[in-house]
Design a protein around this motif. Sequence first.
Motif, PDB file in Angstrom:
ATOM      1  N   TRP A  43     -25.665 -19.237  16.933  1.00  0.00           N
ATOM      2  CA  TRP A  43     -26.431 -18.335  17.791  1.00  0.00           C
ATOM      3  C   TRP A  43     -25.755 -16.975  17.835  1.00  0.00           C
ATOM      4  O   TRP A  43     -24.544 -16.879  18.031  1.00  0.00           O
ATOM      5  N   GLY A 102     -25.936 -23.425  11.477  1.00  0.00           N
ATOM      6  CA  GLY A 102     -26.355 -22.167  12.066  1.00  0.00           C
ATOM      7  C   GLY A 102     -25.568 -21.847  13.313  1.00  0.00           C
ATOM      8  O   GLY A 102     -24.970 -22.720  13.944  1.00  0.00           O
ATOM      9  N   LYS A 108     -30.692 -17.955  16.087  1.00  0.00           N
ATOM     10  CA  LYS A 108     -29.826 -18.926  15.420  1.00  0.00           C
ATOM     11  C   LYS A 108     -29.982 -18.718  13.917  1.00  0.00           C
ATOM     12  O   LYS A 108     -31.087 -18.841  13.373  1.00  0.00           O
ATOM     13  N   ASP A 142     -33.991 -20.389  14.514  1.00  0.00           N
ATOM     14  CA  ASP A 142     -34.535 -20.527  15.870  1.00  0.00           C
ATOM     15  C   ASP A 142     -34.312 -19.209  16.602  1.00  0.00           C
ATOM     16  O   ASP A 142     -33.614 -18.324  16.110  1.00  0.00           O
ATOM     17  N   TRP A 143     -34.895 -19.095  17.784  1.00  0.00           N
ATOM     18  CA  TRP A 143     -34.645 -17.952  18.641  1.00  0.00           C
ATOM     19  C   TRP A 143     -34.864 -18.315  20.095  1.00  0.00           C
ATOM     20  O   TRP A 143     -35.464 -19.339  20.401  1.00  0.00           O
TER      21      TRP A 143
END
Length: 150
Positions: A30, A28, A46, A94-95
Amino acid sequence: MAKNETTTEENFGFDIPTRYDADVAVEGVWTPPVLDEHDQQYGEFKLLMFDTDNPAIKKAQEKVRIKNEKAVRLKQVTNDDLALEVFLEAILLDWKGVKKGGVEVPYSKEVAKQYFSVPAIRKVVFPELLEFAINVRNYGTPDKDEVAGN
């Protein structure tokens, strides 16, 4: 050999360029901050690369297809609904910078479903993230200087 490269026999001996770094695509990447037309920030995300050859994506697509078969037949869901479900299941990892009441919200799949059910998020953030995840240029081999922190 990189994971997305094929053997010489499969390529009939042709030199086929590698379009992206398979390890980066699976780990992944960002995104830059997602901004709207007024430069309001929605966060950074992400994302795994959206590649229909990726077994995780195929599995998510099949799971979503089976789960929604009846709703698709009855036209109760749109292609956007299905794409968002696959995105939440397999692409969003994710974040950071997503806030509720001014406080950063930790990422989880359950909270992400709530976040992406907000119409403004579906309209502004989701299309931008999907476009990012589809673009192989975002999943190249990291620059050696950048990795070293220079």
